[in-house]
Design a protein around this motif. Structure first.
Motif, PDB file in Angstrom:
ATOM      1  N   ILE A 174       0.833  -1.175  -0.093  1.00 30.56           N
ATOM      2  CA  ILE A 174      -0.065   0.097   0.084  1.00 30.56           C
ATOM      3  C   ILE A 174       1.070   1.353  -0.041  1.00 30.56           C
ATOM      4  O   ILE A 174       0.591   2.140  -0.740  1.00 30.56           O
ATOM      5  N   ASP A 175       1.937   0.972   0.783  1.00 27.93           N
ATOM      6  CA  ASP A 175       2.899   2.410   0.876  1.00 27.93           C
ATOM      7  C   ASP A 175       3.692   2.548  -0.397  1.00 27.93           C
ATOM      8  O   ASP A 175       3.735   3.779  -0.920  1.00 27.93           O
ATOM      9  N   ILE A 221       4.131  -4.235  -8.297  1.00 22.12           N
ATOM     10  CA  ILE A 221       5.293  -4.113  -7.342  1.00 22.12           C
ATOM     11  C   ILE A 221       5.119  -5.478  -6.524  1.00 22.12           C
ATOM     12  O   ILE A 221       4.141  -5.841  -5.904  1.00 22.12           O
ATOM     13  N   ASP A 222       6.375  -5.974  -6.387  1.00 23.42           N
ATOM     14  CA  ASP A 222       6.744  -7.399  -5.843  1.00 23.42           C
ATOM     15  C   ASP A 222       7.221  -7.140  -4.437  1.00 23.42           C
ATOM     16  O   ASP A 222       8.523  -6.663  -4.336  1.00 23.42           O
ATOM     17  N   ASP A 278      -7.099   8.241  -0.660  1.00 18.57           N
ATOM     18  CA  ASP A 278      -8.370   7.979  -1.395  1.00 18.57           C
ATOM     19  C   ASP A 278      -7.956   6.948  -2.529  1.00 18.57           C
ATOM     20  O   ASP A 278      -8.146   7.123  -3.695  1.00 18.57           O
ATOM     21  N   VAL A 279      -7.296   5.959  -2.269  1.00 20.69           N
ATOM     22  CA  VAL A 279      -6.920   4.785  -3.183  1.00 20.69           C
ATOM     23  C   VAL A 279      -7.636   3.485  -3.239  1.00 20.69           C
ATOM     24  O   VAL A 279      -8.257   3.092  -2.072  1.00 20.69           O
ATOM     25  N   ASN A 280      -8.202   3.313  -4.152  1.00 23.68           N
ATOM     26  CA  ASN A 280      -9.184   1.953  -4.399  1.00 23.68           C
ATOM     27  C   ASN A 280      -8.240   0.773  -4.191  1.00 23.68           C
ATOM     28  O   ASN A 280      -7.309   0.590  -4.730  1.00 23.68           O
ATOM     29  N   ALA A 283       4.045   5.639  -5.746  1.00 22.20           N
ATOM     30  CA  ALA A 283       3.841   5.511  -7.152  1.00 22.20           C
ATOM     31  C   ALA A 283       2.874   6.220  -7.694  1.00 22.20           C
ATOM     32  O   ALA A 283       2.225   6.388  -8.736  1.00 22.20           O
ATOM     33  N   ARG A 284       2.043   7.049  -6.595  1.00 18.24           N
ATOM     34  CA  ARG A 284       0.809   7.881  -7.269  1.00 18.24           C
ATOM     35  C   ARG A 284      -0.224   6.947  -7.843  1.00 18.24           C
ATOM     36  O   ARG A 284      -1.080   7.298  -8.851  1.00 18.24           O
ATOM     37  N   ALA A 285      -0.473   5.586  -7.283  1.00 17.62           N
ATOM     38  CA  ALA A 285      -1.629   4.880  -7.668  1.00 17.62           C
ATOM     39  C   ALA A 285      -2.887   5.410  -7.472  1.00 17.62           C
ATOM     40  O   ALA A 285      -3.194   5.803  -6.135  1.00 17.62           O
TER      41      ALA A 285
END
Length: 248
Positions: A50-51, A242-243, A91-93, A56-58
């Protein structure tokens, strides 16, 4: 660019979550902003992922292992509070698909793992048809274990059977060691999954069918990548995988 509703609709059309009896909710687990330009894909909705997605501005995160599971303590404390707080504050889905992402015939974990190993499934087996099976060029356990180690970039645990040439491989990603008996009944010479428990070594020795545990996380890295690439192609999303390393 797309919007959250269109993204969820496309994912549900492809992955058909309604077909599966699962251990938690599939689809949108945490609602964020309506507009989605950038998607991050990963295996598990850990705080580290999540971080990284926030950095990465997802606008949305797609994972195989989401936040909510059957039988879970429903209180929002500790690690759950931390994960939810990050998603909500930015505000990330969060989208999560568990068994539907294992089972998809081309985009799923099993299909994508098989494609990387040169295995083309010609049969399905096990509960909800999650297991895949394929005929392969005859090989031995040492060579197959080395192929898995090289592809996945980690050691594997291999338990030999009776030493027969391996002509049919059965596989099911993640924690599917309980599918071993179904794989044996389906005619496999070797079964590949992510984990091994105590009984499987005995079954391998007593039935002659080899068993390989190649890592739960390692065998489930490819489904979200297949879906992410397809979403980018069809919806014009910017995406990345992202792994977050996991030895399990």
């Amino acid at each position: 660019m797309t919007d959250r509703a269109a993204l969820e609709l496309r994912l549900n059309q492809w992955l058909e979550p309604g077909r599966f009896k699962d251990y938690g909710p599939n689809g949108l687990q945490v609602e964020g902003r309506a507009e989605v330009r950038r998607l991050v894909c990963g295996v598990t909705a850990s705080l580290a992922l999540i971080d990284a997605a926030i950095a990465a501005r997802a606008d949305a995160v797609l994972v195989h292992h989401g936040l909510f599971w059957r039988g879970q303590d429903g209180r929002v404390t500790g690690w759950m509070k931390q994960r939810l707080a990050r998603l909500l504050a930015h505000d990330v889905n969060l989208f999560a698909y568990h068994l539907p992402l294992d089972a998809h015939p081309t985009l799923g974990n099993n299909a994508q793992l098989g494609a990387r190993l040169g295995w083309t499934a010609d049969a399905r087996f096990g509960e909800q048809d999650l297991g895949f099976s394929a005929a392969i060029a005859p090989t031995d356990l040492a060579a197959l274990a080395a192929q898995l180690r090289d592809q996945l970039g980690r050691p594997v645990t291999a338990v030999s059977g009776d030493g027969r040439p391996l002509r049919r491989v059965a596989w099911c990603s993640g924690g599917a060691q309980g599918y071993f008996e179904a794989a044996i009944a389906a005619g496999a010479d070797v079964f590949v999954t992510g984990e091994i428990s105590e009984p499987q070594a005995h079954y391998a020795r007593e039935t002659g069918v080899a068993f390989v545990a190649a890592g739960h996380h390692a065998t489930e890295r490819y489904g979200v990548q297949g879906v992410g690439a397809r979403l980018a192609q069809e919806l014009g999303l910017d995406w990345q995988f992202i792994d977050i390393d996991n030895p399990a």
